[in-house]
Enzyme design. Structure first.
Site, PDB file in Angstrom:
ATOM      1  N   GLU A   1      18.595 -41.928  18.374  1.00  0.00           N
ATOM      2  CA  GLU A   1      18.255 -40.504  18.491  1.00  0.00           C
ATOM      3  C   GLU A   1      17.067 -40.288  19.426  1.00  0.00           C
ATOM      4  O   GLU A   1      16.003 -40.885  19.239  1.00  0.00           O
ATOM      5  CB  GLU A   1      17.920 -39.940  17.105  1.00  0.00           C
ATOM      6  CG  GLU A   1      17.676 -38.460  17.072  1.00  0.00           C
ATOM      7  CD  GLU A   1      18.949 -37.636  17.216  1.00  0.00           C
ATOM      8  OE1 GLU A   1      18.854 -36.466  17.622  1.00  0.00           O
ATOM      9  OE2 GLU A   1      20.038 -38.168  16.917  1.00  0.00           O
ATOM     10  N   ASP A   2      17.261 -39.453  20.430  1.00  0.00           N
ATOM     11  CA  ASP A   2      16.187 -38.979  21.300  1.00  0.00           C
ATOM     12  C   ASP A   2      15.407 -40.107  21.990  1.00  0.00           C
ATOM     13  O   ASP A   2      14.174 -40.073  22.067  1.00  0.00           O
ATOM     14  CB  ASP A   2      15.234 -38.060  20.528  1.00  0.00           C
ATOM     15  CG  ASP A   2      15.867 -36.697  20.268  1.00  0.00           C
ATOM     16  OD1 ASP A   2      17.014 -36.489  20.696  1.00  0.00           O
ATOM     17  OD2 ASP A   2      15.222 -35.841  19.648  1.00  0.00           O
TER      18      ASP A   2
ATOM     19  N   ARG B   1      11.877 -38.798  23.974  1.00  0.00           N
ATOM     20  CA  ARG B   1      12.470 -37.585  24.542  1.00  0.00           C
ATOM     21  C   ARG B   1      12.953 -36.706  23.402  1.00  0.00           C
ATOM     22  O   ARG B   1      14.134 -36.632  23.100  1.00  0.00           O
ATOM     23  CB  ARG B   1      13.630 -37.931  25.475  1.00  0.00           C
ATOM     24  CG  ARG B   1      14.038 -36.785  26.398  1.00  0.00           C
ATOM     25  CD  ARG B   1      15.491 -36.876  26.770  1.00  0.00           C
ATOM     26  NE  ARG B   1      16.341 -36.824  25.576  1.00  0.00           N
ATOM     27  CZ  ARG B   1      17.658 -36.975  25.596  1.00  0.00           C
ATOM     28  NH1 ARG B   1      18.271 -37.217  26.716  1.00  0.00           N
ATOM     29  NH2 ARG B   1      18.364 -36.895  24.481  1.00  0.00           N
TER      30      ARG B   1
ATOM     31  N   ASN C   1      18.016 -27.278  23.741  1.00  0.00           N
ATOM     32  CA  ASN C   1      17.199 -26.973  22.561  1.00  0.00           C
ATOM     33  C   ASN C   1      15.738 -27.282  22.857  1.00  0.00           C
ATOM     34  O   ASN C   1      15.440 -28.116  23.708  1.00  0.00           O
ATOM     35  CB  ASN C   1      17.662 -27.822  21.368  1.00  0.00           C
ATOM     36  CG  ASN C   1      19.003 -27.382  20.830  1.00  0.00           C
ATOM     37  OD1 ASN C   1      19.242 -26.202  20.644  1.00  0.00           O
ATOM     38  ND2 ASN C   1      19.880 -28.339  20.582  1.00  0.00           N
TER      39      ASN C   1
ATOM     40  N   LYS D   1      17.339 -35.088  10.712  1.00  0.00           N
ATOM     41  CA  LYS D   1      18.741 -35.447  10.943  1.00  0.00           C
ATOM     42  C   LYS D   1      19.372 -36.004   9.674  1.00  0.00           C
ATOM     43  O   LYS D   1      20.518 -35.667   9.326  1.00  0.00           O
ATOM     44  CB  LYS D   1      18.813 -36.493  12.055  1.00  0.00           C
ATOM     45  CG  LYS D   1      20.141 -36.564  12.761  1.00  0.00           C
ATOM     46  CD  LYS D   1      20.205 -35.486  13.820  1.00  0.00           C
ATOM     47  CE  LYS D   1      21.435 -35.591  14.661  1.00  0.00           C
ATOM     48  NZ  LYS D   1      21.229 -35.296  16.064  1.00  0.00           N
TER      49      LYS D   1
ATOM     50  N   TYR E   1      16.047 -28.426  10.981  1.00  0.00           N
ATOM     51  CA  TYR E   1      16.302 -29.080  12.271  1.00  0.00           C
ATOM     52  C   TYR E   1      15.997 -28.111  13.397  1.00  0.00           C
ATOM     53  O   TYR E   1      15.023 -27.370  13.328  1.00  0.00           O
ATOM     54  CB  TYR E   1      17.732 -29.632  12.314  1.00  0.00           C
ATOM     55  CG  TYR E   1      17.847 -30.816  13.243  1.00  0.00           C
ATOM     56  CD1 TYR E   1      17.083 -31.963  13.021  1.00  0.00           C
ATOM     57  CD2 TYR E   1      18.678 -30.794  14.341  1.00  0.00           C
ATOM     58  CE1 TYR E   1      17.147 -33.048  13.875  1.00  0.00           C
ATOM     59  CE2 TYR E   1      18.762 -31.884  15.196  1.00  0.00           C
ATOM     60  CZ  TYR E   1      17.991 -33.000  14.966  1.00  0.00           C
ATOM     61  OH  TYR E   1      18.054 -34.067  15.815  1.00  0.00           O
TER      62      TYR E   1
ATOM     63  N   ASP F   1      23.778 -40.174  19.239  1.00  0.00           N
ATOM     64  CA  ASP F   1      24.200 -38.791  19.027  1.00  0.00           C
ATOM     65  C   ASP F   1      23.982 -37.934  20.262  1.00  0.00           C
ATOM     66  O   ASP F   1      24.755 -37.018  20.530  1.00  0.00           O
ATOM     67  CB  ASP F   1      23.458 -38.192  17.829  1.00  0.00           C
ATOM     68  CG  ASP F   1      23.989 -36.821  17.464  1.00  0.00           C
ATOM     69  OD1 ASP F   1      25.213 -36.676  17.345  1.00  0.00           O
ATOM     70  OD2 ASP F   1      23.176 -35.883  17.320  1.00  0.00           O
ATOM     71  N   ASP F   2      22.930 -38.206  21.033  1.00  0.00           N
ATOM     72  CA  ASP F   2      22.659 -37.407  22.230  1.00  0.00           C
ATOM     73  C   ASP F   2      23.769 -37.589  23.263  1.00  0.00           C
ATOM     74  O   ASP F   2      24.118 -36.637  23.982  1.00  0.00           O
ATOM     75  CB  ASP F   2      21.315 -37.813  22.845  1.00  0.00           C
ATOM     76  CG  ASP F   2      20.174 -37.658  21.864  1.00  0.00           C
ATOM     77  OD1 ASP F   2      19.996 -36.555  21.350  1.00  0.00           O
ATOM     78  OD2 ASP F   2      19.481 -38.656  21.595  1.00  0.00           O
TER      79      ASP F   2
END
Length: 588
Positions: free
Chosen positions: A266-267, A177, A438, A195, A125, A289-290
């Protein structure tokens, strides 16, 4: 009609199977469930044991002569795999090696991850997965998961029938993103794959019960579109009604086919991620999760950092650098924690009142109601109306408001400058400095810079790992506010309890359990997070607490509520070990 393997995986928690590990053994030992066609098993990553096939298994499966003479144990194979892994010199080479191992032998792959998680996680990851995503079209080896594009609109439910297992969890992205790297189109698939590897290694989801999904709605990354090797839909990224209609078809198809499956967003970029979460959080089992996972892990770190500083949560003043989904998610959850802390004094304050102790800084400066231009919806709750002059830089905000904590989620590397960090140290005995962006090169500052420029005073955490820092003969171990602490256990608890939704209190419960995993002795050393090496036991504790909260809120759909949630969770957990083949004479 479900396949025999699919049928065998339908009830992983039933007392008769004793959990997924035993169910996997049944697949091997029951000829009605598993009848391999000669050498095909050597090319099935789920069941391949390679050199660990016994003499009897080799004879009955037609593998004799196709493998070296020695029958090895999983431990033998692990030593070789580790030696091969460590022989590669660059992170991306190590990533490619692990991907290849996963394609060959999932059991060995996950055993390597579980026993060496601290070493392998930065490869599987962040930060290495970011490089892998930018180069997916170059490092591509084989397909994993599902790619669903705009061209599939109108037939997505039928496409899901092509997936051969019943997933307990889906991680889905549209690649808009990715980390701090922006729009990577279908290259974003590396994130759901990575993930879910962590869901397996960190919480014990069974590999065949996970499904990574890439929603391909085009990309605005012209560099990718100009590359003749790019694998995705080569068109401008779709947004607006066309995007939401496409996403709705996918999510409703998932709910129809797999009604108990957890979907993790996610993202997704800020222009859609909040609306997706708000629209579907009460329609199916899902979370982002973000927004929620990041918020939960930082809240946990903040709770412990507050203990180190000696300042109660309600009394902190926080500046956020970055005002996107992650920052707002963190701010919302910290505001709730502040309110609960204030409630202990019998002062019934609102979450909005606690938001007044927070200052969000974006690319234009301090977020205010008076600065002009359109204010994105997610920033409105934090827009200040009490400023006399517009502050256009982070330095100006730190100078004026003298925060006790500085939290970076900007994606902008090296923005916590020496002057800013020195100011934090001048204004606080123990300033909290969280540089969380990150991958590593996007971190607002390094651990060494934070320690040096605050003269060793700061309570530090980052998003990506940093090496230990030596300051005045003292070795300081930087904390890592990694979502890995939260999302595996949160997801596991939601799944085993068959929760209808993931509630805010379930997320907050995960934060509090994680914070409690840090001992007083650890806090005295300045540690605000536990060791990631113990993530599996942490995930079990979080999952059990989340499940209990689901029951408390009336969200649990189980017909019989377990007396011992921790044991119930443990019965679900997949252990990466080879299953015994049983009576090999029954196999064809």
């Amino acid at each position: 009609m479900k396949s025999p393997l699919e049928q065998s995986m339908l009830s992983p928690l039933s007392p008769s199977t004793g959990g997924l590990t035993r169910s996997r053994s049944q697949v091997f030992s029951d000829p009605e469930l598993f009848t391999p066609s000669k050498t095909n098993i050597l090319h099935d990553s789920t069941y391949n044991k390679g050199t660990a096939f016994s003499r009897d298994e080799r004879d009955k499966l037609g593998l004799s002569g196709l493998l070296p003479y020695k029958v090895e144990t999983l431990e033998d194979q692990l030593r070789r795999a580790l030696r091969q892994f460590r022989a590669f010199t660059t992170p991306i080479e190590k990533y490619i090696y692990l991907s290849s191992l996963q394609e060959r032998n999932e059991t060995l792959f996950y055993r390597l991850l579980v026993e060496n998680l601290v070493e392998t996680m930065p490869i599987v990851y962040t930060p290495t997965v970011g490089e892998a995503c930018t180069k997916l079209h170059e490092v591509w080896r084989s397909s994993r998961g599902m790619y669903i594009s705009l061209e599939d609109k109108g037939r997505i439910r039928r496409l899901l029938d092509n997936w051969s297992h019943v997933p307990d969890i889906i991680v889905v992205t549209d690649g808009s993103r990715i980390l701090g790297l922006g729009d990577l189109g279908c290259g974003g698939m590396g994130i759901p794959i990575g993930k879910l590897s962590l869901y397996v290694a960190g919480a014990g989801f069974h590999p065949v019960k996970t499904l990574p999904v890439q929603l391909d709605v085009g990309t605005n990354n012209q560099k990718l579109r100009n590359d003749d090797l790019y694998l995705g839909l080569n068109r401008d990224r779709v947004r607006g009604e066309e995007f939401y209609s496409f996403a709705d078809e996918f999510l409703m198809a998932v709910k129809d086919k797999w009604p108990k499956c957890l979907v993790q967003f996610e993202d997704f970029s800020n222009d859609v991620c909040f609306e997706l979460l708000e629209k579907y959080r009460n329609k199916l089992l899902c979370f982002n999760d973000d927004i929620q996972g990041t918020g939960a892990v930082i809240v946990s770190g903040f709770l412990n950092a507050a203990k180190v500083t000696g300042i109660r949560p309600k009394d902190h003043k926080i500046v956020f650098f970055g005002a996107g989904s992650a920052s707002v998610g963190v701010a919302d959850q910290i505001a709730m924690v502040m309110k609960l802390d204030s409630d202990k004094d019998g002062k019934q304050v609102t979450v909005d009142e606690m938001r007044r102790r927070m200052y969000l800084v974006d690319s234009k400066g301090l977020v205010t109601k008076s600065r002009g231009g359109r204010l994105e919806v997610h920033k409105v709750a934090y827009a200040r109306d009490d400023v006399e002059e517009e502050l256009t830089s982070l330095l100006e905000v730190v100078k004026k408001y003298k925060p006790t904590a500085l939290i970076g989620l900007s994606g902008q590397g090296q923005t916590f400058t020496e002057e800013i960090l020195s100011l934090m140290a001048e204004n606080n005995e123990k300033p909290i400095v969280f540089a969380l962006s990150n991958p590593t090169n996007n971190s607002e500052c390094s651990a060494e810079q934070a320690v040096k420029f605050t003269k060793g005073k700061c309570v530090f955490a980052s998003g990506s790992p940093f090496p230990d820092v030596t300051y005045e003969d003292k070795v300081i171990k930087p904390g890592q506010g990694n979502n890995m602490y939260i999302f595996p256990g949160l997801g596991l608890g939601a799944v085993v309890s068959e929760s209808k939704n993931v509630s805010d209190l379930m997320v907050l419960t995960a934060s509090q359990v994680l914070a409690d995993c840090v001992t007083e002795q650890d806090l005295k050393k300045g540690d605000i997070y536990p060791s990631l090496a113990s993530i599996r036991s942490i995930s079990v504790k979080i999952a059990a607490a989340v499940a209990r909260q689901s029951v408390k809120e009336g969200l649990c759909r189980l017909t019989s509520i377990p007396d011992d949630w921790e044991q119930y969770v443990k019965n679900y957990v997949f252990e990466p070990a080879y299953a015994e083949l049983g009576d090999a004479s029954q196999l064809q």
